[in-house]
Write an enzyme that holds these catalytic residues in place. Structure first.
Site, PDB file in Angstrom:
ATOM      1  N   HIS A  57      -3.280  -5.892   1.103  1.00  0.00           N
ATOM      2  CA  HIS A  57      -2.587  -6.080   2.376  1.00  0.00           C
ATOM      3  C   HIS A  57      -2.494  -7.556   2.758  1.00  0.00           C
ATOM      4  CE1 HIS A  57      -2.428  -1.860   3.930  1.00  0.00           C
ATOM      5  NE2 HIS A  57      -3.408  -1.690   3.062  1.00  0.00           N
TER       6      HIS A  57
ATOM      7  N   GLU B 281      -0.725  -8.783   5.175  1.00  0.00           N
ATOM      8  CA  GLU B 281      -0.623  -8.902   6.634  1.00  0.00           C
ATOM      9  C   GLU B 281      -1.985  -8.879   7.323  1.00  0.00           C
ATOM     10  OE1 GLU B 281      -0.978  -4.515   6.037  1.00  0.00           O
ATOM     11  OE2 GLU B 281      -0.061  -6.193   4.957  1.00  0.00           O
TER      12      GLU B 281
ATOM     13  N   CYS C 251       0.851  -1.199   0.000  1.00  0.00           N
ATOM     14  CA  CYS C 251       0.000   0.000   0.000  1.00  0.00           C
ATOM     15  C   CYS C 251       0.886   1.249   0.000  1.00  0.00           C
ATOM     16  CB  CYS C 251      -0.963  -0.050   1.195  1.00  0.00           C
ATOM     17  SG  CYS C 251      -2.400   1.041   1.013  1.00  0.00           S
TER      18      CYS C 251
END
Length: 217
Positions: free
Chosen positions: A194, A196, A86
């Site tokens: 994302h 994570e 990002c």
């Protein structure tokens, strides 16, 4: 394997990234502040999402001049693994480690949702636990994720297999449905989704864990 999570003023996904590496991959990880000037005994650099320096001027434009960036650039140029997610992707383009730029989303609105991606290139250090053309799901959360490059650059990305992930249903207007690209050498990856945030079954999705664990493989 030792990971570094870079922390800029305005980073807000640094703790998520740290947790994903430490608790899910059970790998060694440390925070490295933007004021540092060296990367010591690091095998992979993770640049998390957020709003570095408040996204003033352009996303990533000020972070590009942070004291830590020359060390990251040297690390990448010497073959070190670098993942920018990002805002991290935006910083990598501003720093010249990846081609192109990230513009405002086509609808000029912030997007926060799960999206489906096609794995275009599974033969990178970041994607080797996927199959070619496999469809995975990861969340996005961005206002300026519209990837742009000129036609010549796009042709090079295609020819060199640098497009690693594509959107199935393009949410932001990115050229050629690009969600993530690597450099020609393959050791630097930038992506808007994302990983994570998709590392635990309780979240309903572990596709991100496979992406991060590709680095261990």
């Amino acid at each position: 394997m030792r990971f570094a999570v870079i922390v800029f003023p305005g980073s807000n996904c640094d703790a998520d990234m740290y947790y994903a590496v430490q608790d899910q991959l059970q790998a060694e990880v440390t925070y490295v502040p933007h004021t540092a000037t060296q990367l010591n005994d690091i095998d992979a650099v993770l640049i998390p999402g957020g709003f570095s320096y408040g996204d003033y001027l352009r996303t990533g434009a000020i972070a590009r001049f942070a004291p830590i960036m020359p060390a990251i650039i040297d690390f990448a140029n010497n073959g070190g693994l670098v993942l920018g997610v990002c805002n991290g992707f935006q910083i990598l383009t501003e720093a010249g480690l990846l081609p192109g730029a990230l513009h405002e989303n086509k609808d000029l609105a912030f997007i926060c949702k799960d999206v489906q991606l096609t794995v275009a290139n599974p033969n990178t250090p970041f994607s080797n636990r996927f199959e070619k053309d496999e469809v995975i799901t990861l969340p996005v959360a961005h206002g300026e994720g519209n990837y742009y490059c000129d036609a010549e650059t796009l042709a090079q990305l295609e020819a060199n297999h640098q497009i690693v992930f594509r959107y199935q249903d393009n949410p932001n207007g990115s050229v050629a449905d690009i969600a993530g690209i690597c450099n020609e050498r393959g050791n630097v990856l930038g992506m808007m989704p994302h990983p994570e945030r998709a590392v635990e079954a309780i979240l309903g999705n572990t596709d991100g864990q496979r992406l991060l664990s590709s680095l261990l493989k």
